[in-house]
Design a protein around this motif. Structure first.
Motif, PDB file in Angstrom:
ATOM      1  N   VAL A  29      39.314  72.593  82.514  1.00  0.00           N
ATOM      2  CA  VAL A  29      38.174  72.046  83.259  1.00  0.00           C
ATOM      3  C   VAL A  29      38.247  70.524  83.282  1.00  0.00           C
ATOM      4  N   LYS A  30      38.571  69.937  82.135  1.00  0.00           N
ATOM      5  CA  LYS A  30      38.661  68.469  82.058  1.00  0.00           C
ATOM      6  C   LYS A  30      39.854  67.953  82.842  1.00  0.00           C
ATOM      7  N   GLU A  31      41.001  68.604  82.696  1.00  0.00           N
ATOM      8  CA  GLU A  31      42.222  68.146  83.355  1.00  0.00           C
ATOM      9  C   GLU A  31      42.078  68.134  84.872  1.00  0.00           C
ATOM     10  N   HIS A  32      41.434  69.155  85.422  1.00  0.00           N
ATOM     11  CA  HIS A  32      41.328  69.265  86.881  1.00  0.00           C
ATOM     12  C   HIS A  32      39.978  68.798  87.408  1.00  0.00           C
ATOM     13  N   LYS A  33      39.171  68.222  86.502  1.00  0.00           N
ATOM     14  CA  LYS A  33      37.871  67.651  86.868  1.00  0.00           C
ATOM     15  C   LYS A  33      37.019  68.656  87.642  1.00  0.00           C
ATOM     16  N   LEU A  34      36.950  69.860  87.086  1.00  0.00           N
ATOM     17  CA  LEU A  34      36.194  70.937  87.718  1.00  0.00           C
ATOM     18  C   LEU A  34      34.728  70.886  87.310  1.00  0.00           C
ATOM     19  N   LYS A  35      33.901  71.537  88.102  1.00  0.00           N
ATOM     20  CA  LYS A  35      32.465  71.586  87.816  1.00  0.00           C
ATOM     21  C   LYS A  35      32.085  72.830  87.010  1.00  0.00           C
ATOM     22  N   THR A  36      33.055  73.604  86.614  1.00  0.00           N
ATOM     23  CA  THR A  36      32.796  74.827  85.870  1.00  0.00           C
ATOM     24  C   THR A  36      32.068  74.521  84.562  1.00  0.00           C
ATOM     25  N   LYS A  37      30.981  75.209  84.355  1.00  0.00           N
ATOM     26  CA  LYS A  37      30.210  75.080  83.114  1.00  0.00           C
ATOM     27  C   LYS A  37      30.699  76.146  82.132  1.00  0.00           C
ATOM     28  N   VAL A  38      31.162  75.740  80.981  1.00  0.00           N
ATOM     29  CA  VAL A  38      31.614  76.678  79.957  1.00  0.00           C
ATOM     30  C   VAL A  38      30.492  76.856  78.944  1.00  0.00           C
ATOM     31  N   THR A  39      30.009  78.078  78.825  1.00  0.00           N
ATOM     32  CA  THR A  39      28.824  78.369  78.019  1.00  0.00           C
ATOM     33  C   THR A  39      29.150  79.407  76.947  1.00  0.00           C
ATOM     34  N   ALA A  40      28.631  79.173  75.752  1.00  0.00           N
ATOM     35  CA  ALA A  40      28.755  80.144  74.666  1.00  0.00           C
ATOM     36  C   ALA A  40      27.465  80.953  74.580  1.00  0.00           C
ATOM     37  N   ASP A  41      27.576  82.249  74.755  1.00  0.00           N
ATOM     38  CA  ASP A  41      26.412  83.134  74.685  1.00  0.00           C
ATOM     39  C   ASP A  41      26.238  83.682  73.275  1.00  0.00           C
ATOM     40  N   TYR A  42      24.974  83.819  72.892  1.00  0.00           N
ATOM     41  CA  TYR A  42      24.668  84.280  71.537  1.00  0.00           C
ATOM     42  C   TYR A  42      23.441  85.171  71.597  1.00  0.00           C
ATOM     43  N   VAL A  43      23.639  86.465  71.406  1.00  0.00           N
ATOM     44  CA  VAL A  43      22.523  87.405  71.347  1.00  0.00           C
ATOM     45  C   VAL A  43      22.083  87.504  69.891  1.00  0.00           C
TER      46      VAL A  43
END
Length: 422
Positions: free
Chosen positions: A338-352
């Protein structure tokens, strides 16, 4: 009767095969001779497999709607909720197993399938089916007749005075007389799509399923899903113009599902980055599928990775089949992309939050900060049928009535996280 090649695979035959039964190839070609006793055994086996096939392959759109309503203890009546108007049934289309379609964020919130992709060559016949229009008419009238107000997030659970919990008059127990109007119709692909038809997964998490499921080679489900993929391509994806679209993928592990991956690649082939995807993944295959991940990330708005733990020991309890070190390695890989290609993708950690993992909350927050990813804490647990009610109640620590609820508050404070209101 359906061809034996479709009904029965070799593995199933080996499991059921009795003494003196013919070889599988002879059985499939029906080129064998046996005595009447064995013939009767084989006929009973074929009958069982026919019933199994029918249960899986038949859409049963109406029957499944009724079953869903019973499971949710749903009662249709005028809820008399006029605070605001929900627009979800205008803006949402979901596709469930066997092509059954719904127009809510969850088929449990409005427990009615509005049509079936296998029974239509025009998606707007489903989006504007008679029941779709009736659902929207009830909402515009402020009645929310078909909606499950007990579990839908649109409704304020605490302020029960805003709507009726039970029908109070005879007139409340009947739907409105249908009157068509243009404001009930949908004229373009809804902006929110939910694809939830393949439950293939390489994990067997206790809160989700009791065994690893792989439909990629299932002799009944795979051909159905292959046909459904073609329907989705041409009835839905091909109809998307330039409008923003979000597709949410549910069911199992999307990067393990052959049919989901085929649709990922089809979306990539369109070049339409206005089609964005919300991917719920266990994160185990991100490096293993690195070429696909690299190509697909520009089309992913949110990559939601299930953690449910803050260390390897807890992860072994909540994400059975997973490897904590591999998870961390895969997350680092995708964050770097995501950083290398300057993407807008949000990386989220889910926790139930559950009884097995609530003490990991501080460690979970720390590791998410180190990885540079977002945090999503899910307060509401769902019982997907893997636990009996007693076990589920014991695991559902976020419920205010749980004996450890006050202890849970302490760990939220230690993690410097706000608690959701229940």
């Amino acid at each position: 009767m359906i061809d034996r090649k479709i009904l029965i695979d070799e593995k199933s035959y080996r499991v059921f095969k009795g003494a003196n039964w013919p070889d599988f190839d002879d059985f499939i070609e029906n080129t064998y001779q046996v005595d009447s006793y064995i013939a009767n055994e084989i006929d009973q086996f074929i009958s069982i497999m026919q019933e199994k096939y029918d249960n899986i392959a038949t859409p049963k759109t109406i029957e499944l709607s009724i079953s869903n309503q019973k499971r949710q203890s749903q009662i249709f009546f005028n809820k008399n909720y006029t605070k605001s108007t929900c627009r979800i049934p205008w803006e949402t289309l979901g596709v469930n197993s066997n092509g059954n379609a719904y127009i809510c964020a969850s088929p449990s919130w409005i427990p009615i399938f509005v049509g079936n992709l296998f029974e239509s060559d025009n998606i707007y016949d489903i989006l504007n089916s008679n029941i779709s229009l009736k659902i929207r008419q009830e909402i515009l009238a402020g009645r929310y007749y078909y909606c499950n107000t007990r579990i839908c997030n649109f409704f304020n659970f605490k302020d029960t005075g805003k709507y009726q919990l039970q029908p109070r008059a005879e007139s409340d127990q009947h739907e409105l007389e249908f009157k068509d109007s243009p404001d009930l119709h949908v004229n373009q692909i809804p902006k929110n799509l939910v694809f939830d038809f393949d439950y293939t997964c390489n994990f067997k998490c206790p809160s989700c399923r009791t065994e690893i499921q792989n439909w990629n080679a299932d002799h009944i489900r795979r051909p159905i899903n292959d046909r459904l993929v073609e329907k989705i391509k041409h009835l839905i994806i091909d109809k998307i113009q330039n409008q923003p679209i979000d597709i949410r993928w549910c069911g199992g592990e999307p990067f393990m599902s052959d049919v989901y991956i085929e649709l990922f690649n089809y979306i990539i082939s369109t070049g339409k980055t206005n089609i964005q995807n919300i991917i719920q993944t266990n994160g185990s295959l991100l490096i293993a599928k690195k070429d696909l991940v690299k190509n697909f990330l520009p089309y992913v708005s949110d990559l939601r990775i299930s953690f449910d733990a803050g260390c390897a020991e807890t992860y072994a309890l909540t994400r059975i089949g997973g490897d904590w070190d591999r998870l961390i390695e895969n997350v680092k890989f995708v964050v770097a992309l995501v950083k290398e290609h300057k993407l807008k993708t949000k990386v989220t950690a889910d926790y139930v939050v559950q009884k097995n993992n609530y003490k990991d909350l501080p460690k979970f927050v720390t590791i998410c900060k180190e990885l540079g990813i977002y945090i999503n804490i899910t307060s509401k647990m769902w019982n997907w049928g893997t636990w009996d009610e007693e076990t589920f109640d014991d695991m559902n620590i976020y419920h205010p009535a749980h004996p450890l609820y006050e202890d849970l508050k302490k760990y939220f404070n230690l993690a410097n996280l706000p608690m959701a209101k229940n």
